[in-house]
Design a protein around this motif. Structure first.
Motif, PDB file in Angstrom:
ATOM      1  N   ILE A   7       0.789  -1.245   0.019  1.00 39.99           N
ATOM      2  CA  ILE A   7       0.004   0.119   0.008  1.00 39.99           C
ATOM      3  C   ILE A   7       0.883   1.163   0.138  1.00 39.99           C
ATOM      4  O   ILE A   7       0.711   2.103  -0.855  1.00 39.99           O
ATOM      5  CB  ILE A   7      -0.841  -0.067   1.458  1.00 39.99           C
ATOM      6  N   GLU A  62     -13.973  11.545 -11.411  1.00 39.54           N
ATOM      7  CA  GLU A  62     -14.649  10.801 -10.596  1.00 39.54           C
ATOM      8  C   GLU A  62     -13.603   9.452 -10.256  1.00 39.54           C
ATOM      9  O   GLU A  62     -13.184   9.026  -9.128  1.00 39.54           O
ATOM     10  CB  GLU A  62     -16.107  10.299 -11.047  1.00 39.54           C
ATOM     11  N   ALA A  65     -10.514  10.681  -8.341  1.00 39.64           N
ATOM     12  CA  ALA A  65     -10.981  10.688  -6.890  1.00 39.64           C
ATOM     13  C   ALA A  65     -10.967   9.312  -6.159  1.00 39.64           C
ATOM     14  O   ALA A  65     -10.560   9.005  -4.961  1.00 39.64           O
ATOM     15  CB  ALA A  65     -12.086  11.450  -6.833  1.00 39.64           C
ATOM     16  N   GLU A  66     -11.609   8.408  -6.877  1.00 35.65           N
ATOM     17  CA  GLU A  66     -12.029   7.087  -6.143  1.00 35.65           C
ATOM     18  C   GLU A  66     -10.586   6.287  -5.966  1.00 35.65           C
ATOM     19  O   GLU A  66     -10.594   5.497  -5.062  1.00 35.65           O
ATOM     20  CB  GLU A  66     -13.149   6.279  -6.797  1.00 35.65           C
ATOM     21  N   PHE A  67      -9.970   6.138  -6.927  1.00 42.96           N
ATOM     22  CA  PHE A  67      -8.692   5.374  -6.891  1.00 42.96           C
ATOM     23  C   PHE A  67      -7.461   6.132  -6.419  1.00 42.96           C
ATOM     24  O   PHE A  67      -6.224   5.601  -6.210  1.00 42.96           O
ATOM     25  CB  PHE A  67      -8.269   4.792  -8.333  1.00 42.96           C
ATOM     26  N   GLY A  68      -7.610   7.470  -6.385  1.00 43.63           N
ATOM     27  CA  GLY A  68      -6.599   8.297  -5.776  1.00 43.63           C
ATOM     28  C   GLY A  68      -5.269   8.282  -6.705  1.00 43.63           C
ATOM     29  O   GLY A  68      -4.228   8.158  -6.260  1.00 43.63           O
TER      30      GLY A  68
ATOM     31  N   ILE B   4      -9.208   1.492   1.140  1.00 41.51           N
ATOM     32  CA  ILE B   4      -8.014   1.614   1.968  1.00 41.51           C
ATOM     33  C   ILE B   4      -8.000   3.222   2.229  1.00 41.51           C
ATOM     34  O   ILE B   4      -7.934   3.940   1.577  1.00 41.51           O
ATOM     35  CB  ILE B   4      -6.835   1.292   1.231  1.00 41.51           C
ATOM     36  N   PHE B  57     -18.534   8.754  -2.622  1.00 41.64           N
ATOM     37  CA  PHE B  57     -17.344   8.603  -2.357  1.00 41.64           C
ATOM     38  C   PHE B  57     -16.418   9.415  -2.588  1.00 41.64           C
ATOM     39  O   PHE B  57     -15.646   9.859  -1.611  1.00 41.64           O
ATOM     40  CB  PHE B  57     -16.809   7.134  -3.334  1.00 41.64           C
ATOM     41  N   VAL B  58     -16.751  10.173  -3.534  1.00 42.85           N
ATOM     42  CA  VAL B  58     -15.816  11.734  -3.851  1.00 42.85           C
ATOM     43  C   VAL B  58     -15.924  12.719  -2.727  1.00 42.85           C
ATOM     44  O   VAL B  58     -14.888  12.975  -2.403  1.00 42.85           O
ATOM     45  CB  VAL B  58     -16.306  12.276  -5.344  1.00 42.85           C
ATOM     46  N   ARG B  76      -5.972   9.891   2.780  1.00 43.21           N
ATOM     47  CA  ARG B  76      -6.699   9.441   1.551  1.00 43.21           C
ATOM     48  C   ARG B  76      -7.551   8.254   1.710  1.00 43.21           C
ATOM     49  O   ARG B  76      -7.150   7.386   2.483  1.00 43.21           O
ATOM     50  CB  ARG B  76      -5.720   9.397   0.469  1.00 43.21           C
ATOM     51  N   GLN B  78      -8.741   5.356  -1.029  1.00 42.67           N
ATOM     52  CA  GLN B  78      -8.874   4.868  -2.246  1.00 42.67           C
ATOM     53  C   GLN B  78      -9.503   3.607  -2.371  1.00 42.67           C
ATOM     54  O   GLN B  78      -9.249   2.666  -1.424  1.00 42.67           O
ATOM     55  CB  GLN B  78      -7.276   4.753  -2.666  1.00 42.67           C
ATOM     56  N   ARG B  79      -9.979   3.178  -3.279  1.00 42.05           N
ATOM     57  CA  ARG B  79     -10.562   1.806  -3.547  1.00 42.05           C
ATOM     58  C   ARG B  79      -9.566   0.741  -3.314  1.00 42.05           C
ATOM     59  O   ARG B  79      -8.565   0.982  -4.362  1.00 42.05           O
ATOM     60  CB  ARG B  79     -11.411   1.909  -4.919  1.00 42.05           C
TER      61      ARG B  79
END
Lengths: 452, 89
Positions: A7, A62, A65-68, B4, B57-58, B76, B78-79
Protein backbone atom coordinates in the motif's frame (compact mmCIF):
# COMPACT_ATOMS: atom_id res chain seq x y z
CA UNK A 1 -4.99 -9.27 1.49
CA UNK A 2 -2.67 -6.54 0.35
CA UNK A 3 0.07 -5.84 2.86
CA UNK A 4 1.06 -2.46 4.25
CA UNK A 5 4.33 -2.32 2.39
CA UNK A 6 2.52 -2.68 -0.93
CA UNK A 7 0.00 0.00 0.00
CA UNK A 8 2.75 2.43 0.95
CA UNK A 9 4.67 1.58 -2.22
CA UNK A 10 1.70 2.59 -4.38
CA UNK A 11 1.19 5.80 -2.42
CA UNK A 12 4.88 6.69 -2.72
CA UNK A 13 4.72 6.08 -6.49
CA UNK A 14 1.83 8.54 -6.77
CA UNK A 15 3.09 11.11 -4.25
CA UNK A 16 6.82 11.19 -4.85
CA UNK A 17 7.49 9.49 -8.18
CA UNK A 18 4.90 11.23 -10.36
CA UNK A 19 2.95 8.08 -11.20
CA UNK A 20 -0.12 9.04 -13.16
CA UNK A 21 -2.41 8.01 -15.95
CA UNK A 22 -1.30 10.44 -18.63
CA UNK A 23 -4.49 10.42 -20.63
CA UNK A 24 -7.92 8.94 -21.13
CA UNK A 25 -8.64 9.53 -24.79
CA UNK A 26 -12.07 8.98 -26.29
CA UNK A 27 -11.93 8.06 -29.97
CA UNK A 28 -15.00 9.22 -31.88
CA UNK A 29 -15.89 8.32 -35.45
CA UNK A 30 -17.10 11.30 -37.46
CA UNK A 31 -17.70 9.31 -40.62
CA UNK A 32 -21.42 10.02 -40.43
CA UNK A 33 -20.85 13.78 -40.32
CA UNK A 34 -20.05 14.36 -44.00
CA UNK A 35 -22.07 16.80 -46.06
CA UNK A 36 -21.62 18.91 -49.20
CA UNK A 37 -22.31 21.95 -47.07
CA UNK A 38 -19.39 22.59 -44.71
CA UNK A 39 -21.59 24.48 -42.23
CA UNK A 40 -23.92 21.51 -41.96
CA UNK A 41 -20.98 19.12 -41.62
CA UNK A 42 -19.39 21.26 -38.88
CA UNK A 43 -22.70 21.35 -37.02
CA UNK A 44 -22.89 17.55 -37.08
CA UNK A 45 -19.27 17.28 -35.88
CA UNK A 46 -19.90 19.63 -32.98
CA UNK A 47 -23.13 17.92 -31.94
CA UNK A 48 -21.69 14.42 -32.09
CA UNK A 49 -18.60 15.25 -30.02
CA UNK A 50 -20.68 17.04 -27.39
CA UNK A 51 -23.15 14.15 -27.25
CA UNK A 52 -20.58 11.34 -26.89
CA UNK A 53 -17.91 13.10 -24.81
CA UNK A 54 -20.18 15.18 -22.60
CA UNK A 55 -19.45 13.02 -19.55
CA UNK A 56 -15.80 12.22 -20.33
CA UNK A 57 -14.13 14.81 -18.10
CA UNK A 58 -16.47 14.30 -15.16
CA UNK A 59 -16.06 10.52 -15.34
CA UNK A 60 -12.27 10.91 -15.45
CA UNK A 61 -12.38 13.10 -12.37
CA UNK A 62 -14.56 10.62 -10.50
CA UNK A 63 -12.18 7.76 -11.24
CA UNK A 64 -9.28 9.96 -10.20
CA UNK A 65 -10.92 10.65 -6.84
CA UNK A 66 -11.99 7.08 -6.14
CA UNK A 67 -8.70 5.40 -6.96
CA UNK A 68 -6.54 8.26 -5.78
CA UNK A 69 -4.55 8.22 -9.00
CA UNK A 70 -4.05 11.42 -10.99
CA UNK A 71 -5.46 11.33 -14.53
CA UNK A 72 -3.62 14.25 -16.05
CA UNK A 73 -5.44 14.65 -19.35
CA UNK A 74 -8.83 13.87 -20.81
CA UNK A 75 -8.72 14.06 -24.57
CA UNK A 76 -10.58 13.25 -27.76
CA UNK A 77 -9.42 11.84 -31.07
CA UNK A 78 -11.59 11.93 -34.17
CA UNK A 79 -11.70 10.48 -37.69
CA UNK A 80 -9.12 12.25 -39.89
CA UNK A 81 -10.93 15.41 -40.93
CA UNK A 82 -9.67 15.08 -44.53
CA UNK A 83 -12.11 12.15 -44.85
CA UNK A 84 -14.98 13.89 -43.09
CA UNK A 85 -14.58 16.98 -45.26
CA UNK A 86 -13.89 15.16 -48.52
CA UNK A 87 -17.37 15.75 -49.96
CA UNK A 88 -17.58 19.42 -48.93
CA UNK A 89 -17.44 21.93 -51.72
CA UNK A 90 -15.53 24.39 -49.52
CA UNK A 91 -11.89 25.15 -50.39
CA UNK A 92 -10.78 25.78 -46.81
CA UNK A 93 -11.18 23.28 -43.95
CA UNK A 94 -10.49 25.86 -41.25
CA UNK A 95 -14.19 25.90 -40.22
CA UNK A 96 -13.79 22.23 -39.19
CA UNK A 97 -10.93 23.16 -36.88
CA UNK A 98 -13.05 25.93 -35.37
CA UNK A 99 -15.95 23.50 -34.79
CA UNK A 100 -13.59 20.95 -33.19
CA UNK A 101 -12.08 23.62 -30.95
CA UNK A 102 -15.51 24.80 -29.87
CA UNK A 103 -16.61 21.23 -29.09
CA UNK A 104 -13.40 20.52 -27.16
CA UNK A 105 -13.98 23.62 -25.03
CA UNK A 106 -17.60 22.73 -24.48
CA UNK A 107 -16.82 19.26 -23.10
CA UNK A 108 -13.75 20.51 -21.21
CA UNK A 109 -10.99 18.30 -22.69
CA UNK A 110 -7.45 19.66 -22.92
CA UNK A 111 -6.67 18.58 -26.49
CA UNK A 112 -8.51 17.15 -29.49
CA UNK A 113 -6.59 15.34 -32.23
CA UNK A 114 -7.62 14.43 -35.74
CA UNK A 115 -7.23 17.45 -37.97
CA UNK A 116 -5.38 14.89 -40.01
CA UNK A 117 -4.76 13.36 -43.41
CA UNK A 118 -3.27 10.01 -44.43
CA UNK A 119 -1.36 10.62 -47.65
CA UNK A 120 1.34 7.95 -47.66
CA UNK A 121 0.51 6.95 -51.22
CA UNK A 122 -1.02 10.13 -52.57
CA UNK A 123 -3.50 12.93 -52.03
CA UNK A 124 -7.25 13.03 -52.48
CA UNK A 125 -8.86 16.42 -52.94
CA UNK A 126 -9.86 16.43 -49.26
CA UNK A 127 -6.29 15.65 -48.20
CA UNK A 128 -4.95 18.56 -50.24
CA UNK A 129 -7.49 20.99 -48.84
CA UNK A 130 -6.83 19.83 -45.29
CA UNK A 131 -3.05 20.18 -45.58
CA UNK A 132 -3.39 23.66 -47.06
CA UNK A 133 -5.65 24.62 -44.14
CA UNK A 134 -3.29 23.40 -41.38
CA UNK A 135 -1.32 26.61 -40.69
CA UNK A 136 -4.42 28.77 -40.37
CA UNK A 137 -6.33 26.07 -38.47
CA UNK A 138 -3.57 25.75 -35.86
CA UNK A 139 -3.17 29.51 -35.58
CA UNK A 140 -6.87 30.11 -35.03
CA UNK A 141 -7.52 27.31 -32.55
CA UNK A 142 -6.06 26.43 -29.19
CA UNK A 143 -6.96 22.79 -28.53
CA UNK A 144 -6.94 21.20 -31.99
CA UNK A 145 -4.00 18.98 -32.95
CA UNK A 146 -3.06 18.02 -36.47
CA UNK A 147 -1.13 15.14 -38.00
CA UNK A 148 -0.23 13.97 -41.48
CA UNK A 149 0.98 10.48 -42.34
CA UNK A 150 3.48 10.70 -45.20
CA UNK A 151 4.81 7.14 -45.36
CA UNK A 152 4.28 3.51 -44.41
CA UNK A 153 6.38 0.38 -44.64
CA UNK A 154 3.94 -1.03 -47.17
CA UNK A 155 3.45 2.05 -49.33
CA UNK A 156 6.81 3.81 -49.19
CA UNK A 157 7.24 7.54 -48.65
CA UNK A 158 5.21 10.19 -50.44
CA UNK A 159 7.95 12.75 -51.09
CA UNK A 160 5.49 15.30 -52.47
CA UNK A 161 3.84 15.24 -49.06
CA UNK A 162 7.24 15.46 -47.34
CA UNK A 163 8.04 18.59 -49.37
CA UNK A 164 4.64 20.12 -48.60
CA UNK A 165 4.94 19.45 -44.88
CA UNK A 166 8.25 21.33 -44.67
CA UNK A 167 6.42 24.37 -46.03
CA UNK A 168 3.35 23.80 -43.81
CA UNK A 169 5.55 23.69 -40.69
CA UNK A 170 7.26 26.94 -41.69
CA UNK A 171 3.92 28.62 -42.42
CA UNK A 172 2.45 27.42 -39.13
CA UNK A 173 5.43 28.83 -37.23
CA UNK A 174 5.07 32.14 -39.06
CA UNK A 175 1.34 32.43 -38.32
CA UNK A 176 1.96 31.75 -34.61
CA UNK A 177 5.19 33.74 -34.32
CA UNK A 178 3.80 35.86 -31.51
CA UNK A 179 3.88 32.64 -29.44
CA UNK A 180 7.28 31.41 -30.65
CA UNK A 181 5.75 29.10 -33.27
CA UNK A 182 3.42 27.38 -30.79
CA UNK A 183 1.22 26.08 -33.64
CA UNK A 184 4.01 23.64 -34.60
CA UNK A 185 3.79 21.99 -31.17
CA UNK A 186 0.34 20.77 -32.25
CA UNK A 187 1.48 19.36 -35.61
CA UNK A 188 3.04 15.92 -36.17
CA UNK A 189 4.31 14.37 -39.40
CA UNK A 190 4.18 10.57 -39.21
CA UNK A 191 5.46 7.48 -40.91
CA UNK A 192 3.46 4.36 -39.98
CA UNK A 193 0.96 6.34 -37.90
CA UNK A 194 -1.14 4.17 -35.58
CA UNK A 195 -4.94 4.33 -35.51
CA UNK A 196 -5.45 4.04 -31.76
CA UNK A 197 -2.81 6.37 -30.32
CA UNK A 198 -4.17 8.17 -27.24
CA UNK A 199 -1.26 10.63 -27.02
CA UNK A 200 -1.15 14.10 -28.53
CA UNK A 201 -0.43 15.75 -30.81
CA UNK A 202 -0.62 12.68 -33.06
CA UNK A 203 -3.89 11.08 -31.97
CA UNK A 204 -6.61 10.39 -34.51
CA UNK A 205 -9.44 7.85 -34.67
CA UNK A 206 -8.47 5.43 -37.44
CA UNK A 207 -10.77 4.02 -40.09
CA UNK A 208 -10.68 0.50 -38.60
CA UNK A 209 -11.85 1.74 -35.22
CA UNK A 210 -15.38 1.41 -33.80
CA UNK A 211 -17.98 4.17 -33.46
CA UNK A 212 -16.57 5.25 -30.11
CA UNK A 213 -13.74 3.84 -27.99
CA UNK A 214 -11.72 4.52 -24.84
CA UNK A 215 -7.92 4.33 -25.05
CA UNK A 216 -5.66 4.99 -22.11
CA UNK A 217 -2.05 6.15 -22.05
CA UNK A 218 -0.04 5.37 -18.93
CA UNK A 219 3.16 7.03 -17.85
CA UNK A 220 5.71 6.73 -15.11
CA UNK A 221 9.34 7.55 -15.96
CA UNK A 222 9.73 8.70 -12.33
CA UNK A 223 8.74 5.29 -11.01
CA UNK A 224 11.23 3.53 -13.29
CA UNK A 225 14.07 5.87 -12.37
CA UNK A 226 13.29 5.44 -8.67
CA UNK A 227 13.49 1.66 -9.07
CA UNK A 228 16.80 1.95 -10.93
CA UNK A 229 18.36 4.01 -8.14
CA UNK A 230 18.44 0.86 -6.06
CA UNK A 231 20.26 -1.07 -8.81
CA UNK A 232 23.58 0.75 -9.06
CA UNK A 233 26.20 -1.51 -10.61
CA UNK A 234 23.69 -4.28 -11.40
CA UNK A 235 24.02 -6.14 -14.68
CA UNK A 236 21.76 -5.33 -17.64
CA UNK A 237 19.89 -8.58 -17.05
CA UNK A 238 18.88 -7.29 -13.63
CA UNK A 239 18.14 -3.79 -14.93
CA UNK A 240 15.82 -5.21 -17.59
CA UNK A 241 14.00 -7.35 -15.00
CA UNK A 242 13.53 -4.37 -12.71
CA UNK A 243 12.08 -2.21 -15.50
CA UNK A 244 9.76 -5.04 -16.56
CA UNK A 245 8.36 -5.43 -13.04
CA UNK A 246 7.82 -1.69 -12.71
CA UNK A 247 6.18 -1.43 -16.14
CA UNK A 248 3.86 -4.29 -15.20
CA UNK A 249 2.57 -2.42 -12.14
CA UNK A 250 2.13 0.85 -14.00
CA UNK A 251 0.24 -0.86 -16.80
CA UNK A 252 -2.06 -2.80 -14.47
CA UNK A 253 -3.11 0.49 -13.02
CA UNK A 254 -3.74 1.86 -16.53
CA UNK A 255 -5.76 -1.21 -17.43
CA UNK A 256 -7.93 -0.80 -14.33
CA UNK A 257 -8.60 2.85 -15.11
CA UNK A 258 -9.34 2.02 -18.77
CA UNK A 259 -11.85 -0.68 -17.84
CA UNK A 260 -13.51 1.51 -15.28
CA UNK A 261 -13.81 4.44 -17.71
CA UNK A 262 -15.12 2.18 -20.45
CA UNK A 263 -17.77 0.71 -18.16
CA UNK A 264 -18.94 4.02 -16.72
CA UNK A 265 -19.16 5.72 -20.10
CA UNK A 266 -20.74 2.71 -21.80
CA UNK A 267 -18.04 2.82 -24.48
CA UNK A 268 -15.85 -0.16 -25.49
CA UNK A 269 -12.29 -0.32 -24.19
CA UNK A 270 -9.72 -0.12 -26.98
CA UNK A 271 -6.11 -0.29 -25.83
CA UNK A 272 -3.67 0.68 -23.14
CA UNK A 273 -0.70 2.51 -24.61
CA UNK A 274 2.35 1.42 -22.60
CA UNK A 275 4.38 4.55 -22.87
CA UNK A 276 6.91 6.23 -20.66
CA UNK A 277 5.89 9.83 -21.27
CA UNK A 278 8.04 12.37 -19.45
CA UNK A 279 6.93 15.77 -18.14
CA UNK A 280 9.09 18.82 -17.47
CA UNK A 281 8.77 18.12 -13.71
CA UNK A 282 12.02 17.19 -11.97
CA UNK A 283 12.16 13.42 -11.44
CA UNK A 284 9.76 12.59 -14.28
CA UNK A 285 12.35 12.25 -17.02
CA UNK A 286 13.25 9.51 -19.51
CA UNK A 287 16.72 11.07 -19.81
CA UNK A 288 17.22 10.47 -16.08
CA UNK A 289 16.57 6.75 -16.57
CA UNK A 290 19.19 6.54 -19.31
CA UNK A 291 21.68 8.42 -17.16
CA UNK A 292 20.97 6.15 -14.20
CA UNK A 293 22.11 3.26 -16.37
CA UNK A 294 25.57 4.82 -16.18
CA UNK A 295 25.77 7.61 -18.76
CA UNK A 296 27.24 10.96 -17.75
CA UNK A 297 24.63 12.66 -19.90
CA UNK A 298 21.97 11.59 -22.32
CA UNK A 299 23.58 11.95 -25.75
CA UNK A 300 26.78 10.15 -24.70
CA UNK A 301 27.84 7.07 -26.67
CA UNK A 302 25.74 4.25 -25.21
CA UNK A 303 22.52 6.30 -25.14
CA UNK A 304 20.91 4.42 -28.03
CA UNK A 305 21.65 1.04 -26.46
CA UNK A 306 20.29 2.19 -23.10
CA UNK A 307 17.10 3.44 -24.76
CA UNK A 308 16.72 0.18 -26.71
CA UNK A 309 16.84 -1.82 -23.47
CA UNK A 310 14.39 0.53 -21.75
CA UNK A 311 11.92 0.51 -24.64
CA UNK A 312 11.93 -3.27 -24.91
CA UNK A 313 11.65 -3.90 -21.17
CA UNK A 314 8.69 -1.49 -20.86
CA UNK A 315 6.83 -3.45 -23.54
CA UNK A 316 7.68 -6.86 -22.10
CA UNK A 317 6.60 -5.82 -18.62
CA UNK A 318 3.44 -4.09 -19.77
CA UNK A 319 2.14 -6.55 -22.30
CA UNK A 320 0.99 -9.14 -19.76
CA UNK A 321 -0.65 -6.48 -17.61
CA UNK A 322 -3.18 -5.40 -20.20
CA UNK A 323 -5.72 -7.32 -22.25
CA UNK A 324 -5.11 -5.11 -25.29
CA UNK A 325 -1.93 -3.17 -25.85
CA UNK A 326 -1.67 -0.69 -28.68
CA UNK A 327 -0.99 2.90 -29.61
CA UNK A 328 2.65 3.90 -29.71
CA UNK A 329 3.79 1.83 -26.70
CA UNK A 330 7.40 2.56 -25.82
CA UNK A 331 9.52 5.37 -24.46
CA UNK A 332 8.95 8.96 -25.60
CA UNK A 333 11.86 11.34 -26.05
CA UNK A 334 10.32 14.81 -26.49
CA UNK A 335 13.10 17.31 -25.83
CA UNK A 336 11.04 20.21 -24.46
CA UNK A 337 8.96 18.00 -22.17
CA UNK A 338 11.84 16.27 -20.36
CA UNK A 339 14.02 18.13 -17.86
CA UNK A 340 17.00 15.83 -18.52
CA UNK A 341 16.76 16.20 -22.30
CA UNK A 342 16.49 19.99 -21.97
CA UNK A 343 19.63 20.04 -19.79
CA UNK A 344 21.60 17.91 -22.24
CA UNK A 345 20.42 19.87 -25.29
CA UNK A 346 21.28 23.20 -23.67
CA UNK A 347 24.81 22.11 -22.90
CA UNK A 348 25.32 20.73 -26.41
CA UNK A 349 25.73 17.14 -25.18
CA UNK A 350 22.63 16.02 -27.07
CA UNK A 351 22.38 16.77 -30.78
CA UNK A 352 19.65 16.28 -33.37
CA UNK A 353 21.78 13.62 -35.04
CA UNK A 354 21.96 11.60 -31.80
CA UNK A 355 18.24 12.05 -31.26
CA UNK A 356 17.69 10.70 -34.77
CA UNK A 357 19.69 7.60 -33.90
CA UNK A 358 17.65 7.21 -30.71
CA UNK A 359 14.41 7.26 -32.71
CA UNK A 360 15.47 3.98 -34.36
CA UNK A 361 14.87 2.17 -31.06
CA UNK A 362 12.12 4.09 -29.26
CA UNK A 363 8.43 4.50 -29.90
CA UNK A 364 8.30 7.85 -31.63
CA UNK A 365 10.65 10.27 -33.35
CA UNK A 366 12.13 13.75 -33.33
CA UNK A 367 9.68 15.22 -30.90
CA UNK A 368 9.26 18.79 -29.63
CA UNK A 369 12.58 20.05 -30.92
CA UNK A 370 13.07 23.77 -31.51
CA UNK A 371 15.33 24.65 -34.45
CA UNK A 372 16.47 28.10 -35.66
CA UNK A 373 13.68 30.20 -37.17
CA UNK A 374 15.63 30.67 -40.39
CA UNK A 375 15.86 26.91 -41.08
CA UNK A 376 14.69 26.51 -44.71
CA UNK A 377 11.53 24.48 -45.45
CA UNK A 378 13.68 22.12 -47.55
CA UNK A 379 15.81 21.27 -44.52
CA UNK A 380 12.68 20.50 -42.48
CA UNK A 381 11.54 18.26 -45.35
CA UNK A 382 14.94 16.56 -45.37
CA UNK A 383 14.65 15.83 -41.65
CA UNK A 384 11.11 14.49 -42.18
CA UNK A 385 12.35 12.27 -45.02
CA UNK A 386 15.14 10.83 -42.84
CA UNK A 387 12.74 10.04 -40.01
CA UNK A 388 10.17 8.56 -42.36
CA UNK A 389 12.89 6.36 -43.87
CA UNK A 390 13.81 5.05 -40.41
CA UNK A 391 10.17 4.25 -39.74
CA UNK A 392 9.56 2.69 -43.14
CA UNK A 393 12.60 0.42 -43.12
CA UNK A 394 12.26 -0.62 -39.47
CA UNK A 395 8.52 -1.27 -39.54
CA UNK A 396 7.91 1.21 -36.75
CA UNK A 397 6.17 4.50 -36.13
CA UNK A 398 8.33 7.57 -36.45
CA UNK A 399 7.22 11.14 -36.12
CA UNK A 400 8.57 14.64 -36.52
CA UNK A 401 7.38 17.55 -34.40
CA UNK A 402 9.78 20.42 -35.07
CA UNK A 403 9.36 24.06 -34.13
CA UNK A 404 11.33 26.44 -36.36
CA UNK A 405 10.96 29.21 -33.77
CA UNK A 406 10.59 32.54 -35.61
CA UNK A 407 13.35 35.01 -34.85
CA UNK A 408 15.15 32.57 -32.56
CA UNK A 409 18.57 31.08 -33.01
CA UNK A 410 20.88 28.54 -31.37
CA UNK A 411 21.30 29.41 -27.68
CA UNK A 412 17.77 30.83 -27.31
CA UNK A 413 15.11 28.99 -25.34
CA UNK A 414 11.49 28.74 -26.45
CA UNK A 415 8.94 28.40 -23.65
CA UNK A 416 5.54 26.83 -24.35
CA UNK A 417 4.44 26.36 -20.75
CA UNK A 418 2.60 23.47 -19.09
CA UNK A 419 3.23 19.92 -20.24
CA UNK A 420 4.81 21.18 -23.48
CA UNK A 421 7.71 22.65 -21.48
CA UNK A 422 10.54 24.72 -22.90
CA UNK A 423 12.92 23.90 -25.73
CA UNK A 424 16.48 25.11 -26.27
CA UNK A 425 16.95 25.94 -29.97
CA UNK A 426 19.18 23.19 -31.39
CA UNK A 427 21.54 23.59 -34.35
CA UNK A 428 20.76 21.84 -37.64
CA UNK A 429 23.11 20.88 -40.45
CA UNK A 430 22.99 23.81 -42.90
CA UNK A 431 23.97 21.94 -46.11
CA UNK A 432 21.29 22.20 -48.78
CA UNK A 433 18.99 19.40 -49.86
CA UNK A 434 16.85 21.63 -52.10
CA UNK A 435 17.41 19.49 -55.22
CA UNK A 436 16.72 16.28 -53.33
CA UNK A 437 13.43 17.56 -51.92
CA UNK A 438 12.34 19.08 -55.26
CA UNK A 439 12.42 15.71 -57.03
CA UNK A 440 9.02 14.69 -55.67
CA UNK A 441 7.38 11.34 -56.40
CA UNK A 442 7.48 8.37 -54.07
CA UNK A 443 10.32 6.49 -52.43
CA UNK A 444 9.35 2.84 -53.12
CA UNK A 445 8.44 0.57 -50.22
CA UNK A 446 11.30 -1.66 -49.01
CA UNK A 447 11.58 -5.30 -50.07
CA UNK A 448 10.43 -6.57 -46.69
CA UNK A 449 7.08 -4.84 -47.15
CA UNK A 450 6.19 -7.78 -49.42
CA UNK A 451 5.24 -10.17 -46.67
CA UNK A 452 2.32 -12.02 -48.21
CA UNK B 1 -17.06 -2.12 -1.80
CA UNK B 2 -13.81 -2.05 0.15
CA UNK B 3 -11.37 0.82 0.34
CA UNK B 4 -8.08 1.63 2.00
CA UNK B 5 -7.70 4.70 4.21
CA UNK B 6 -4.16 5.89 4.82
CA UNK B 7 -3.19 8.56 7.31
CA UNK B 8 0.37 9.85 7.21
CA UNK B 9 1.90 12.67 9.19
CA UNK B 10 3.23 13.89 12.51
CA UNK B 11 1.87 11.94 15.49
CA UNK B 12 -0.63 13.77 17.71
CA UNK B 13 -3.15 12.69 20.36
CA UNK B 14 -6.41 11.30 19.05
CA UNK B 15 -5.71 10.82 15.34
CA UNK B 16 -7.29 7.37 15.23
CA UNK B 17 -10.33 8.45 17.25
CA UNK B 18 -10.97 11.45 15.01
CA UNK B 19 -10.67 9.55 11.74
CA UNK B 20 -12.79 6.68 13.06
CA UNK B 21 -15.58 8.96 14.25
CA UNK B 22 -15.58 10.80 10.92
CA UNK B 23 -15.90 7.46 9.12
CA UNK B 24 -18.59 6.24 11.51
CA UNK B 25 -20.62 9.41 10.96
CA UNK B 26 -20.69 8.57 7.24
CA UNK B 27 -21.68 4.93 7.76
CA UNK B 28 -18.27 3.52 6.86
CA UNK B 29 -17.36 0.31 8.68
CA UNK B 30 -13.74 -0.23 9.73
CA UNK B 31 -12.63 -3.83 9.08
CA UNK B 32 -8.95 -3.69 9.98
CA UNK B 33 -6.48 -1.17 11.34
CA UNK B 34 -2.71 -1.17 11.55
CA UNK B 35 -0.51 1.69 12.62
CA UNK B 36 3.14 2.41 13.22
CA UNK B 37 5.01 5.41 14.57
CA UNK B 38 8.51 5.83 13.23
CA UNK B 39 10.54 8.82 14.46
CA UNK B 40 7.38 10.75 15.37
CA UNK B 41 6.01 9.97 11.94
CA UNK B 42 2.61 8.38 12.09
CA UNK B 43 1.33 5.93 9.49
CA UNK B 44 -2.10 4.34 9.80
CA UNK B 45 -3.62 2.00 7.26
CA UNK B 46 -7.28 1.00 7.53
CA UNK B 47 -9.31 -1.43 5.50
CA UNK B 48 -12.90 -0.16 5.39
CA UNK B 49 -16.20 -1.18 3.88
CA UNK B 50 -17.90 1.73 2.14
CA UNK B 51 -21.01 -0.08 0.90
CA UNK B 52 -23.06 1.57 3.64
CA UNK B 53 -21.55 5.02 3.11
CA UNK B 54 -24.20 7.73 3.30
CA UNK B 55 -22.45 10.18 0.98
CA UNK B 56 -20.82 9.87 -2.46
CA UNK B 57 -17.31 8.36 -2.35
CA UNK B 58 -15.84 11.50 -3.92
CA UNK B 59 -17.28 13.67 -1.13
CA UNK B 60 -15.94 11.32 1.55
CA UNK B 61 -12.48 11.47 -0.01
CA UNK B 62 -12.60 15.27 -0.05
CA UNK B 63 -13.83 15.45 3.54
CA UNK B 64 -11.00 13.20 4.76
CA UNK B 65 -8.45 15.20 2.80
CA UNK B 66 -9.71 18.49 4.26
CA UNK B 67 -9.74 17.01 7.76
CA UNK B 68 -6.09 16.05 7.36
CA UNK B 69 -4.94 19.32 5.80
CA UNK B 70 -5.92 21.30 8.90
CA UNK B 71 -3.89 18.95 11.10
CA UNK B 72 -0.77 18.51 9.00
CA UNK B 73 -1.82 15.00 8.01
CA UNK B 74 -2.20 13.42 4.60
CA UNK B 75 -5.43 11.42 4.73
CA UNK B 76 -6.66 9.60 1.67
CA UNK B 77 -9.16 6.93 0.79
CA UNK B 78 -8.69 4.80 -2.30
CA UNK B 79 -10.68 1.88 -3.63
CA UNK B 80 -8.93 -1.37 -2.80
CA UNK B 81 -8.94 -2.41 -6.48
CA UNK B 82 -6.00 -0.15 -7.32
CA UNK B 83 -3.71 -1.97 -4.89
CA UNK B 84 -4.89 -5.39 -6.01
CA UNK B 85 -4.34 -4.45 -9.64
CA UNK B 86 -0.81 -3.24 -9.02
CA UNK B 87 0.42 -5.93 -6.67
CA UNK B 88 -1.51 -9.14 -7.45
CA UNK B 89 -1.72 -11.13 -10.66
Amino acid sequence: MINNREIMQTIEMIDQQHLDVRTITMGISLRDCASEDIKRSCGKVYDKICRLAGKLVRTGEEIEAEFGIPIVNKRISVTPIAMVGESCTSRSFVPFAMALDKAAREVGVNFLGGFSALVHKGFTSGDERLIESIPEALAQTELVCSSVNVGTTRAGINMDAVRKMGIVIKDTAELTKDRAGFGCAKLVVFCNAVEDNPFMAGAFHGVGEPECVINVGVSGPGVVSHALRSAKGASFDEVAELIKKTAFRITRMGQLVAQEASQRLGVPFGVVDLSLAPTPAIGDSVADILELMGLESVGAAGTTAALALLNDAVKKGGVMASSHVGGLSGAFIPVSEDAGMIRAAKSGKLTIEKLEAMTCVCSVGLDMIAVPGDTPADTLSGIIADEAAIGMVNNKTTAVRLIPAPGKTVGDVVDFGGLLGSAPVMPVNRCSQAEFVARGGRIPAPLHSLRN
Amino acid sequence: MKAIVTVIGKDTVGIIAEVCSLLAARGVNVLDISQTVLQEYFTMIMLVDVSGCTCPFVDLAEELKQHGTGRGLSIRIQREDIFNAMHRI
